[in-house]
Write an enzyme that holds these catalytic residues in place. Structure first.
Site, PDB file in Angstrom:
ATOM      1  N   TYR A 178      -4.120  -9.865   0.616  1.00 29.10           N
ATOM      2  CA  TYR A 178      -4.469 -10.960  -0.294  1.00 29.10           C
ATOM      3  C   TYR A 178      -5.983 -11.066  -0.480  1.00 29.10           C
ATOM      4  O   TYR A 178      -6.446 -11.686  -1.436  1.00 29.10           O
ATOM      5  CB  TYR A 178      -3.951 -12.300   0.225  1.00 29.10           C
ATOM      6  CG  TYR A 178      -2.460 -12.395   0.425  1.00 29.10           C
ATOM      7  CD1 TYR A 178      -1.588 -11.378   0.030  1.00 29.10           C
ATOM      8  CD2 TYR A 178      -1.905 -13.518   1.038  1.00 29.10           C
ATOM      9  CE1 TYR A 178      -0.228 -11.480   0.242  1.00 29.10           C
ATOM     10  CE2 TYR A 178      -0.541 -13.635   1.241  1.00 29.10           C
ATOM     11  CZ  TYR A 178       0.291 -12.605   0.853  1.00 29.10           C
ATOM     12  OH  TYR A 178       1.646 -12.717   1.065  1.00 29.10           O
ATOM     13  N   HIS A 223       3.433  -6.623   7.755  1.00 29.12           N
ATOM     14  CA  HIS A 223       3.762  -7.046   6.397  1.00 29.12           C
ATOM     15  C   HIS A 223       4.935  -6.287   5.782  1.00 29.12           C
ATOM     16  O   HIS A 223       5.642  -6.815   4.924  1.00 29.12           O
ATOM     17  CB  HIS A 223       2.524  -6.878   5.502  1.00 29.12           C
ATOM     18  CG  HIS A 223       2.519  -7.785   4.317  1.00 29.12           C
ATOM     19  ND1 HIS A 223       1.363  -8.160   3.671  1.00 29.12           N
ATOM     20  CD2 HIS A 223       3.511  -8.404   3.650  1.00 29.12           C
ATOM     21  CE1 HIS A 223       1.651  -8.966   2.662  1.00 29.12           C
ATOM     22  NE2 HIS A 223       2.950  -9.121   2.624  1.00 29.12           N
TER      23      HIS A 223
END
Length: 289
Positions: free
Chosen positions: A57, A115
């Protein structure tokens, strides 16, 4: 499957951890620049104490800065981050975790996740994926034992990935963050997580926005006097998940209390259940070996 009550406690107890997971957190995927600062500030003002981020991000430093600007103590906020598919394997995962600590300017991360079950630039069918993600997990276990991570878990792990990890883990994952919404409730995966003592954090609760205009969702919202977003998030909470809504416009954020203190009636919850059709709006990890 565990059934939620009308007034939900604000936290979920995590297995093997001394900290609890806030049921409602702020998602920050695709938030950048001033969006991060304003969203984090607004979230804190309306009672959020969980911020979800990730290496990919690229906003961890901005989140740290926003927390400092708000003047809130670090220990009052639960921060989740995630090492990326580019950082799978022992050396890369360790470096990634330490870099996350630096960017957050913190001596610990409340929850660190792997992730994705695959490794970048590795074919989905390559057994190397399993080897590398297990190496990554060993690093998370080590850092957890050192106190640098208060809790550890995974994201986008399917049943096969969880069963594999369960057979090798010294410390079981405490969280699995996956796509969950009425069109894709992931019932079997959530049941496995419950059986293994793994909390589920739902992302894409609004179907990436597509479900906000669904006629059934709109009708349920009208009947309950809630917004479509409130209805969809409460549905996820009643399935036992934590939720991490995001809003580029901070004014659209829903206060945690507005999600925890009412109940979606059983008949209306069942109508939303009827939307199940397998639609997946985000990444699909099912083919990763």
């Amino acid at each position: 499957m565990e059934k939620a009550t009308s007034i939900l406690p604000p936290h979920i107890k995590l297995s093997h951890s001394l900290i609890d997971l806030p049921r409602v957190g702020l998602g920050t995927f695709k938030l950048a620049g001033s969006e991060v600062t304003s969203s984090v500030s607004r979230a804190l003002e309306i009672g959020y104490r969980h911020i979800d981020t990730a290496v990919i991000y690229k906003n961890e430093e901005l989140i740290s800065s926003a927390l400092k600007q708000h003047g809130i103590a670090r220990e009052e906020v639960f921060i989740t981050s995630k090492i990326s598919p580019y950082q799978q394997g022992a050396e890369r995962a360790r470096a990634a975790a330490l870099e996350i600590l630096q960017r957050l300017d913190s001596s610990y991360v409340d929850l660190l996740l792997i992730h994705w079950p695959g490794a970048s630039k590795t074919k989905t069918t390559d057994p190397a994926n399993a080897k590398l993600r297990l190496e990554s997990w060993r690093v998370l276990e080590e850092l957890y034992e050192q106190g640098k991570l208060k809790a550890i878990g995974v994201s986008n792990y399917e049943e096969s990935h969880l069963k594999e990890l369960a057979s090798h883990a010294k410390i079981m994952p405490m969280v699995n963050q996956v796509e969950v919404h009425p069109q894709r409730p992931n019932t079997c995966l959530r049941q496995l997580c419950q059986d293994l003592g793994i909390a589920v954090v739902a992302y894409a609760s609004l179907g990436c926005g597509h479900l906000l205009q669904n006629p059934i969702v709109l009708d349920v919202a009208q009947q309950t006097g809630k917004s479509p977003a409130q209805v969809l998030l409460r549905w996820g909470l009643q399935k036992g998940c934590a939720v991490i809504p995001k809003a580029a416009n901070p004014g659209h954020l829903i206060a945690a209390g507005e999600l925890l203190n009412w109940e979606l009636p059983g008949d209306l919850e069942a109508r939303l259940d009827g939307l199940e059709n397998g639609t997946k709006y985000c990444w699909d990890p099912s083919g990763i070996a």
